[in-house]
Design a protein around this motif. Structure first.
Motif, mmCIF file in Angstrom:
data_model
loop_
_atom_site.group_PDB
_atom_site.id
_atom_site.type_symbol
_atom_site.label_atom_id
_atom_site.label_comp_id
_atom_site.label_asym_id
_atom_site.label_seq_id
_atom_site.Cartn_x
_atom_site.Cartn_y
_atom_site.Cartn_z
ATOM 1 N N HIS A 21 44.170 40.152 29.004
ATOM 2 C CA HIS A 21 45.432 40.855 29.302
ATOM 3 C C HIS A 21 45.263 41.294 30.636
ATOM 4 C CE1 HIS A 21 46.545 41.155 25.084
ATOM 5 N NE2 HIS A 21 45.320 41.493 24.721
ATOM 6 N N ASP A 22 44.466 40.809 31.634
ATOM 7 C CA ASP A 22 44.258 41.427 32.908
ATOM 8 C C ASP A 22 44.313 40.196 33.927
ATOM 9 O OD1 ASP A 22 43.081 44.237 32.246
ATOM 10 O OD2 ASP A 22 42.037 42.717 30.959
ATOM 11 N N GLY A 23 45.463 39.544 33.803
ATOM 12 C CA GLY A 23 45.803 38.265 34.561
ATOM 13 C C GLY A 23 46.182 36.928 34.005
ATOM 14 N N PRO A 24 46.207 35.937 34.396
ATOM 15 C CA PRO A 24 46.583 34.742 33.763
ATOM 16 C C PRO A 24 45.240 34.109 33.210
ATOM 17 C CG PRO A 24 46.564 34.228 36.142
ATOM 18 C CD PRO A 24 46.488 35.723 35.957
ATOM 19 N N GLY A 25 45.400 33.324 32.079
ATOM 20 C CA GLY A 25 44.367 32.730 31.478
ATOM 21 C C GLY A 25 43.571 33.703 30.716
#
Length: 287
Positions: A21-25
């Motif tokens: 939930h804190d950036g992609p991937g």
């Protein structure tokens, strides 16, 4: 790539793996100590002070007395309010070392860039396969700007995607120094009303709003808004904030984050009062 100082030290209070939930991937979040804000709802109150802090979980305590004997300053006593006299405690960690049940824990330890990178390399294959990477969080990572910069440079040297969760409450020089090494800024903008912002976070918002414009010109940015009842959750508040976001450079995503009380128990562990006990969590409903 500029030379990286792998010996640069910072104070880290947690490294959290497998975040989505804190950036992609799939990502690893490195939590840094220190924050110039003191948000009343802060879910990581152990992050606010730059120095390590002692947390006491009374339910785990078996009252063996080993911590009392270990504390040379006499900061631990059953007669103390919340067991620990925090005006005396220096968070040296001696009591933690002898506690058999982990009732006492220390949040915050010195780490070099080299040590953090060694930990992060354990999940390098996950970053590559998922398109993930590293996210710096806190606290406010920019409080430790030199350490953040060198750590980000080291991550970029590994080929990892970098992100930061930030309020950008810092001097312009810090923004220009750190953000060239960041691929994605998750920018926390709580309110465009400076008086309300100061009332609920302890600082006015002019520096944050000014730096948001600069950050949006340097790197990709997503605006995040924690919606807090009686502070910034009305339709008027949200529309005013959206009008401000339109003035930023190339912003196409705003995350509205419902207020929660997940960090409330930490205040007890720190011997502090949670000042928003009467504020209830809420969730979005479809009309």
């Amino acid at each position: 790539m500029n030379t990286i100082n792998y010996r640069t030290e910072g104070t880290v209070f947690d490294i959290q793996r497998f975040s989505i939930h804190d950036g992609p991937g799939v990502r690893t979040i490195v939590f840094l100590k220190g924050c110039p804000l003191s948000c009343l709802w802060c879910s990581n109150p152990e992050s606010q002070k730059l120095k390590p802090v002692l947390m006491y979980q009374s339910m785990n305590c078996i009252h063996c007395g080993k911590c009392i004997s270990a504390c040379k300053l006499g900061a631990i006593n059953p007669n103390n309010n919340n067991f620990i006299d925090r005006d005396i405690c220096t968070a040296c960690g001696e009591c933690v070392n002898v506690c058999p049940t982990s009732a006492l824990t220390l949040k915050g330890k010195k780490m070099t860039v080299e040590q953090v990178i060694k930990e992060l390399k354990k999940d390098a294959i996950v970053y590559r396969r998922s398109g993930g990477g590293i996210t710096l969080s806190g606290g406010e990572p920019l409080v430790q700007s030199e350490f953040a910069r060198e750590l980000l440079k080291a991550c970029k040297a590994q080929g990892w995607h970098t992100a930061i969760e930030t309020t950008a409450y810092a001097n312009t020089e810090v923004i220009e120094d750190v953000f060239p090494y960041i691929d994605l800024a998750l920018m926390d903008i709580k309110s465009v009303d400076s008086d309300m912002h100061k009332k609920y976070t302890g600082v006015p918002n002019e520096k944050i709003l000014e730096n948001a414009k600069l950050v949006s010109k340097i790197t990709k940015m997503v605006v995040r808004v924690p919606l807090v009842p009686d502070f910034n959750s009305s339709e008027k508040d949200i529309l005013e904030l959206c009008d401000y976001v339109k003035t930023l450079n190339d912003i196409n995503t705003v995350h509205l984050l419902p207020y929660h009380t997940y960090g409330e128990n930490k205040y007890d562990l720190l011997g502090r009062d949670y000042l928003m006990k009467k504020t209830k969590s809420f969730c979005f409903r479809r009309s």
